[in-house]
Design a protein around this motif. Structure first.
Motif, PDB file in Angstrom:
ATOM      1  N   LEU A  53      10.450  62.607  11.069  1.00  0.00           N
ATOM      2  CA  LEU A  53       9.431  63.344  11.805  1.00  0.00           C
ATOM      3  C   LEU A  53       8.698  64.328  10.899  1.00  0.00           C
ATOM      4  N   ALA A  54       9.462  64.956  10.016  1.00  0.00           N
ATOM      5  CA  ALA A  54       8.843  65.909   9.093  1.00  0.00           C
ATOM      6  C   ALA A  54       7.851  65.192   8.192  1.00  0.00           C
ATOM      7  N   GLU A  55       8.250  64.031   7.712  1.00  0.00           N
ATOM      8  CA  GLU A  55       7.346  63.268   6.842  1.00  0.00           C
ATOM      9  C   GLU A  55       6.095  62.843   7.615  1.00  0.00           C
ATOM     10  N   SER A  56       6.311  62.482   8.888  1.00  0.00           N
ATOM     11  CA  SER A  56       5.158  62.108   9.709  1.00  0.00           C
ATOM     12  C   SER A  56       4.191  63.278   9.837  1.00  0.00           C
ATOM     13  N   MET A  57       4.736  64.469  10.036  1.00  0.00           N
ATOM     14  CA  MET A  57       3.876  65.645  10.158  1.00  0.00           C
ATOM     15  C   MET A  57       3.111  65.873   8.871  1.00  0.00           C
ATOM     16  N   HIS A  59      -2.499  52.645  -5.701  1.00  0.00           N
ATOM     17  CA  HIS A  59      -1.749  53.883  -5.925  1.00  0.00           C
ATOM     18  C   HIS A  59      -2.528  55.115  -5.507  1.00  0.00           C
ATOM     19  N   ALA A  60      -3.832  54.946  -5.326  1.00  0.00           N
ATOM     20  CA  ALA A  60      -4.647  56.097  -4.925  1.00  0.00           C
ATOM     21  C   ALA A  60      -4.783  56.171  -3.414  1.00  0.00           C
ATOM     22  N   ILE A  61      -4.054  55.327  -2.702  1.00  0.00           N
ATOM     23  CA  ILE A  61      -4.198  55.296  -1.255  1.00  0.00           C
ATOM     24  C   ILE A  61      -2.990  55.935  -0.569  1.00  0.00           C
ATOM     25  N   PRO A  62      -3.222  57.076   0.078  1.00  0.00           N
ATOM     26  CA  PRO A  62      -2.122  57.839   0.666  1.00  0.00           C
ATOM     27  C   PRO A  62      -1.190  57.027   1.575  1.00  0.00           C
ATOM     28  N   PRO A  63      -1.721  56.173   2.462  1.00  0.00           N
ATOM     29  CA  PRO A  63      -0.805  55.484   3.369  1.00  0.00           C
ATOM     30  C   PRO A  63       0.260  54.660   2.641  1.00  0.00           C
ATOM     31  N   LYS A  64      -0.064  54.214   1.450  1.00  0.00           N
ATOM     32  CA  LYS A  64       0.913  53.431   0.690  1.00  0.00           C
ATOM     33  C   LYS A  64       2.215  54.220   0.549  1.00  0.00           C
ATOM     34  N   TYR A  65       2.079  55.506   0.231  1.00  0.00           N
ATOM     35  CA  TYR A  65       3.258  56.322   0.015  1.00  0.00           C
ATOM     36  C   TYR A  65       4.008  56.561   1.316  1.00  0.00           C
ATOM     37  N   PHE A  66       3.213  56.731   2.373  1.00  0.00           N
ATOM     38  CA  PHE A  66       3.839  56.984   3.668  1.00  0.00           C
ATOM     39  C   PHE A  66       4.621  55.752   4.120  1.00  0.00           C
ATOM     40  N   ILE A  67       4.051  54.582   3.875  1.00  0.00           N
ATOM     41  CA  ILE A  67       4.742  53.350   4.267  1.00  0.00           C
ATOM     42  C   ILE A  67       6.055  53.218   3.504  1.00  0.00           C
ATOM     43  N   ILE A 125       8.535  55.714   5.149  1.00  0.00           N
ATOM     44  CA  ILE A 125       9.187  55.325   6.415  1.00  0.00           C
ATOM     45  C   ILE A 125      10.056  54.091   6.259  1.00  0.00           C
ATOM     46  N   LYS A 126       9.639  53.165   5.421  1.00  0.00           N
ATOM     47  CA  LYS A 126      10.503  51.995   5.226  1.00  0.00           C
ATOM     48  C   LYS A 126      11.846  52.430   4.676  1.00  0.00           C
ATOM     49  N   ASN A 127      11.797  53.349   3.735  1.00  0.00           N
ATOM     50  CA  ASN A 127      13.039  53.842   3.148  1.00  0.00           C
ATOM     51  C   ASN A 127      13.924  54.493   4.188  1.00  0.00           C
ATOM     52  N   ILE A 128      13.311  55.391   4.955  1.00  0.00           N
ATOM     53  CA  ILE A 128      14.115  56.143   5.915  1.00  0.00           C
ATOM     54  C   ILE A 128      14.581  55.249   7.062  1.00  0.00           C
ATOM     55  N   TYR A 175      15.654  60.019  -2.035  1.00  0.00           N
ATOM     56  CA  TYR A 175      15.003  58.782  -2.463  1.00  0.00           C
ATOM     57  C   TYR A 175      13.500  58.761  -2.193  1.00  0.00           C
ATOM     58  N   VAL A 176      13.006  59.735  -1.439  1.00  0.00           N
ATOM     59  CA  VAL A 176      11.575  59.721  -1.123  1.00  0.00           C
ATOM     60  C   VAL A 176      10.854  60.983  -1.592  1.00  0.00           C
ATOM     61  N   TRP A 177      11.528  61.785  -2.397  1.00  0.00           N
ATOM     62  CA  TRP A 177      10.909  63.051  -2.801  1.00  0.00           C
ATOM     63  C   TRP A 177       9.606  62.842  -3.558  1.00  0.00           C
ATOM     64  N   PHE A 178       9.579  61.769  -4.363  1.00  0.00           N
ATOM     65  CA  PHE A 178       8.374  61.546  -5.163  1.00  0.00           C
ATOM     66  C   PHE A 178       7.176  61.250  -4.260  1.00  0.00           C
ATOM     67  N   GLU A 179       7.377  60.317  -3.328  1.00  0.00           N
ATOM     68  CA  GLU A 179       6.298  59.959  -2.408  1.00  0.00           C
ATOM     69  C   GLU A 179       5.861  61.171  -1.582  1.00  0.00           C
ATOM     70  N   THR A 180       6.859  61.966  -1.164  1.00  0.00           N
ATOM     71  CA  THR A 180       6.550  63.162  -0.394  1.00  0.00           C
ATOM     72  C   THR A 180       5.664  64.097  -1.206  1.00  0.00           C
ATOM     73  N   LEU A 181       6.027  64.236  -2.469  1.00  0.00           N
ATOM     74  CA  LEU A 181       5.260  65.105  -3.348  1.00  0.00           C
ATOM     75  C   LEU A 181       3.820  64.607  -3.479  1.00  0.00           C
ATOM     76  N   VAL A 182       3.682  63.298  -3.611  1.00  0.00           N
ATOM     77  CA  VAL A 182       2.335  62.732  -3.743  1.00  0.00           C
ATOM     78  C   VAL A 182       1.501  63.037  -2.498  1.00  0.00           C
TER      79      VAL A 182
END
Lengths: 303, 368, 246
Positions: B256-260, B317-325, B328-331, B340-347
């Motif tokens: 949920l936090a990542e979604s926000m 790699h310049a498209i934000p949803p890629k990181y979000f996908i 969520i797949k990871n989680i 395991y998702v800190w990098f994507e979160t940072l991006v």
């Protein structure tokens, strides 16, 4: 209490305003009169701090339009060209929204807008988009007044509104002026000039003249006649060919004619028209109105 | 504060009174999930296959049985020569052919290596790819199990690229993508449109001339969409769980936090779009081309990024949803935590800051 | 009985939107070559009536014929025989003067030669020849309005409808515009015009004033002034509209 000096602005190389200077006194009802594209909207937007002039300076109640724009916004009521209301919100919702934006409530300043609001109150649950032009105009004015502004800026409030609604609107402005509000209003309707304390006639980004309506009319130098006959269409063409014609314009049921020579004796003209076969000829001297003055100023500007 | 609450209230009124907004807000998420989940599914069922078994030992028979009993495949023919395969493909009788090399079991035990060839009808590239993956996954499974039992370290050579979606269900792939798409659309497109609408109606002029600060205008615009987007995110998760049985394996709070975070990113993007677009039409156009299409095509939602040409991969790699996908797949599927998702979160966080800074830079306290 | 040729004939026109009656039993005739002023407050039903006369909307009941065609079934024929210009809709601002003329000429099926010849005439008449290649967006509003009008009568329609054609135009151009209207009427084209400028009402041959969906007055400006004991049309109009409010 509005002072502008040497204001210029241009869009895409076109000069919208050229070195405009004027001042408006506190409590005055001041009109900017001119056709579309004269630069009226740009000027009012500069005064309401919405756009910046390329050069020159302006102040409203001693506040600079660039540096003190935040304070100007607190004391200004503004009604843009199109009635900017939320079409999907009801009359009442629009009003209370704009009240809240200025940190006040409908109740607090009800007195000021009472006379205007009372006319649209029966429709207070109707969405603003479904109101007639005259009613939208009244609602927009109420919204602009809801925070008791010291200065009211109205950009073409009467454009596209019928003659009766226009008259009513000006009566409301007169009343607001009596309440002590300084009012700047722009309009393309020349006949509305006479309802202002003072007016600036604007054409192509330049002020042709600033004065009281009477002052402007008294500066009109030409002799002016109103003329009619049984065939107005032919009359205009014939007078146009008359050798002493400086200008001839349609004016309601008459033509307004002014002679080059400035002669008040019309016998020659009358004879000329009779020869052309006109009947029921009326020629009489008349007083110029603002529109005559405007056209005269326009022509001397162009010529 | 009262001013502000009033502003938000007004914004909600706009949304609830506009039928189109309501449909986009609440109809679209449900429709999309169902459409992607059911109709555009890449699930395989009863795909027609044929086997050319040049070995015919107990291992090849057992593998063939495994394939047919999986429910994904339907064995329509046993071939005797390779010539038959091509003919069957041409006639459209089969979608896949499987060839076991001679002496399959023997080689597996002795050399620890046996070969199986999988041939697909590549005129439907997507399906072909999928069938191949399914097949090889089943064969790999068998090979692991077999080496465990015999103690021998055998290997069957076949391509495989199936991971973490062991049930091979379509919805699992699509729910994260749809979620990214919908949040992107609602947050970015709807906010940019609602701000430009005020510009178009002329009401922005009045708001600017008021003492309301630009920050208040923007935040007031954004809050309703933030709340509605969040409601949407939750309803997508619920829909995924109850309709498709999609679990959340990882920590729900993190999800949920990542979604926000993603919603905030999309909102700031929407604000940025509205600062450069003058009309609703332009805002819509920019949203369509910069949000909708890339999110569908380049985020790894429908087409795997690894299969794209190198240049396009960089674009991805310049498209934000890629990181979000990925997040969520990871989680949801892998059940991993933040480590395991800190990098994507940072991006995503970086994108958010970038768009906010750009918007503040571009937003004018005056008209153009 | 008036012997002039009727170009528009309206009998008992009623238009309802749900319960709301926008036009309540209108009856009037417009004659060939006439300048017919159509006035009324906002929301009085003018736009509704004009839409019906232009074949854009069909009446609820009544007998309406425009240019000899029936307003229920022959709207396509009506459209071919009328011209229309309004303040809002005018020209494509990203096309040049010449391209606009060619486009509208083409819509009405004029031949290429006719368009060429008439374009030349038109540009000369308006003193526009040197601006033929200018984009519409770059020419002043007054010119645009004159050009838009000329294009509206380019295909020589029987009637031209002008919806507030002079709004916001400077006073000199406004008069030049009326000169064009007069000229057009003299060629036999009927001009049906709405305006908020009351002095312009005086220029019309006959004026019809709508109040609240009805026609409250219809006559020459002169007779109307006599009838209401007024000095000018402005007074006539205000009196009619005020009477309604009481």
């Amino acid at each position: 209490m509005v002072v502008a000096s040497h204001i210029s602005i241009s869009y895409k190389k076109v000069n919208a305003l050229k070195d405009i200077s004027f001042s408006v006194n506190e409590g005055e009802l001041f009109g900017f009169i001119g056709p579309d594209g004269a630069g009226k909207t740009s000027l009012l937007r500069i005064l309401t701090t919405l756009i910046l002039a390329d050069s020159g300076s302006a102040s409203v109640f001693g506040l600079d339009v660039v540096k003190d724009y935040k304070n100007i916004r607190k004391i200004t009521g503004y009604m843009p060209g199109r009635f900017s209301l939320y079409q999907d919100l009801s009359v009442e919702e629009n009003l209370s929204f704009f009240a809240a934006v200025f940190g006040t409530t409908l109740k607090e300043n009800y007195d000021l807008i009472k006379d205007i609001y009372i006319q649209i109150e029966p429709f207070k649950d109707r969405p603003a988009g479904k109101l007639s032009g005259g009613m939208k105009q009244k609602l927009a004015l109420s919204c602009a007044l809801i925070h008791k502004p010291k200065i009211l800026v109205l950009d073409e409030p009467t454009t596209g509104v019928d003659a009766v609604s226009r008259k009513e609107f000006w009566q409301m402005l007169k009343k607001l002026k009596n309440d002590g509000i300084t009012i700047l209003v722009s309009t393309p309707y020349m006949d509305e000039a006479e309802l202002c304390d003072r007016v600036a006639l604007i054409q192509k980004g330049e002020i042709l003249d600033i004065d009281t309506p009477m002052g402007i009319i008294s500066k009109y130098k030409n002799v002016l006649f109103e003329i009619s006959s049984d065939n107005m269409y032919k009359l205009k063409g014939d007078i146009g060919k008359f050798n002493d014609t400086l200008s001839v314009f349609l004016f309601g049921q008459f033509l307004h004619f002014s002679p080059k020579s400035g002669r008040k004796d019309t016998d020659v003209l009358k004879k000329y028209l009779e020869e052309k076969g006109h009947k029921n000829i009326i020629i009489r001297e008349c007083k110029p109105n603002i529109e005559d003055c405007f056209m005269d100023l326009m022509q001397s500007e162009n010529g | 504060m009262k001013t502000f609450i009033n502003f938000v209230k007004k914004e909600f009124r706009h949304i609830f009174r506009d039928v189109r907004s309501m449909v986009i807000l609440f109809g679209m998420p449900i429709a999309q999930i169902l459409i992607f989940g059911y109709v555009v599914t890449n699930e395989v069922k009863d795909a027609k296959i044929a086997v050319l078994d040049l070995s015919k030992d107990e291992m090849t028979v057992e593998i063939t049985n495994k394939l047919t009993s999986s429910g994904y495949f339907l064995l329509v023919d046993n071939f005797k020569s390779e010539d038959e395969i091509e003919l069957a493909f041409r006639k459209g009788e089969i979608q896949e052919a499987i060839i076991f090399e001679p002496g399959f079991a023997k080689k597996f035990v002795k050399d620890g290596k046996a070969e199986v060839r999988i041939i697909n009808d590549a005129s439907d590239a997507n399906t072909a790819n999928m069938l191949a993956n399914y097949t090889s996954a089943i064969i790999m499974n068998y090979s692991f199990a077999e080496s465990g039992v015999n103690g021998a370290s055998g290997q069957i050579i076949a391509q495989t690229r199936m991971q973490f979606n062991q049930d091979l269900k379509g919805a699992y792939m699509f729910v994260p993508g749809t979620m990214a798409l919908i949040l992107m659309l609602i947050s970015a497109m709807m906010t940019s449109i609602s701000i430009t609408r005020e510009k178009e109606m002329g009401t922005m002029e009045v708001l600017l001339v008021s003492p309301l600060r630009p920050v208040q205008i923007i935040v007031g615009k954004v809050i309703p969409y933030f709340l509605l987007s969040f409601v949407n995110a939750i309803s997508i998760l619920l829909l995924g769980f109850f309709v498709f049985g999609l679990p959340v394996n990882g920590p729900l709070a993190l999800l949920l936090a990542e979604s926000m975070l993603f919603i905030t990113m999309a909102l700031s993007l929407g604000i940025f779009i509205s600062t450069i677009a003058k009309s609703m039409q332009v805002a819509m156009f920019i949203s369509m081309f910069s949000l909708l299409l890339p999110t569908m095509l380049l985020s790894g939602f429908i087409f795997p990024i690894e299969n794209m040409p190198q240049i396009l991969q960089w674009v991805c790699h310049a498209i934000p949803p890629k990181y979000f996908i990925v997040i969520i797949k990871n989680i949801m599927l892998k059940g991993t935590g933040f480590e395991y998702v800190w990098f994507e979160t940072l991006v995503l966080f970086g994108f958010t800051v970038f768009f906010i800074v750009m918007s503040v830079f571009k937003f004018k306290t005056r008209l153009e | 009985m008036d012997q002039r040729e009727k170009i528009i004939s309206v009998k008992n026109l009623v238009k309802k939107f749900g319960d709301f009656e926008a036009n309540k039993n209108l009856s009037f005739d417009v004659f060939k070559g006439e300048i017919f002023g159509f006035l009324g407050a906002n929301g009085a039903g003018k736009t509704t009536a004009i839409k019906i006369l232009c074949g854009l909307s069909s009446p609820t009941s009544g007998e309406i014929s425009v240019a000899g065609f029936d307003a229920y079934h022959e709207t396509e024929k009506i459209k071919k025989n009328i011209g229309y210009m309004s303040q809002k809709f005018s020209l494509y601002s990203d096309l040049t003067v010449k391209e606009n003329i060619r486009f509208y000429g083409g819509i009405y099926g004029l031949s290429r030669d006719t368009i060429k010849r008439k374009t030349k005439d038109l540009l000369e008449k308006l003193n526009f020849s040197e601006h033929a290649g200018s984009l519409i967006s770059s020419i002043p509003l007054g010119w645009k309005q004159k050009l838009a009008f000329s294009i509206a009568v380019f295909h020589e329609p029987k009637i031209v409808f002008l919806d507030e054609p002079t709004g916001g135009v400077d006073p000199i151009t406004r008069r030049q515009f009326w000169d064009l209207i007069y000229e057009t009427a003299h060629t036999g084209i009927t001009v049906f015009v709405t305006t908020h400028y009351m002095d312009e009402a005086e220029y019309c041959n006959r004026v019809c004033i709508m109040v609240d969906g009805r026609i409250d007055a219809l006559d020459t400006p002169e007779n109307l002034k006599k009838q209401f004991g007024a000095d000018n049309m402005d007074e006539v109009f205000v009196r009619l509209a005020r009477a309604e409010k009481k």
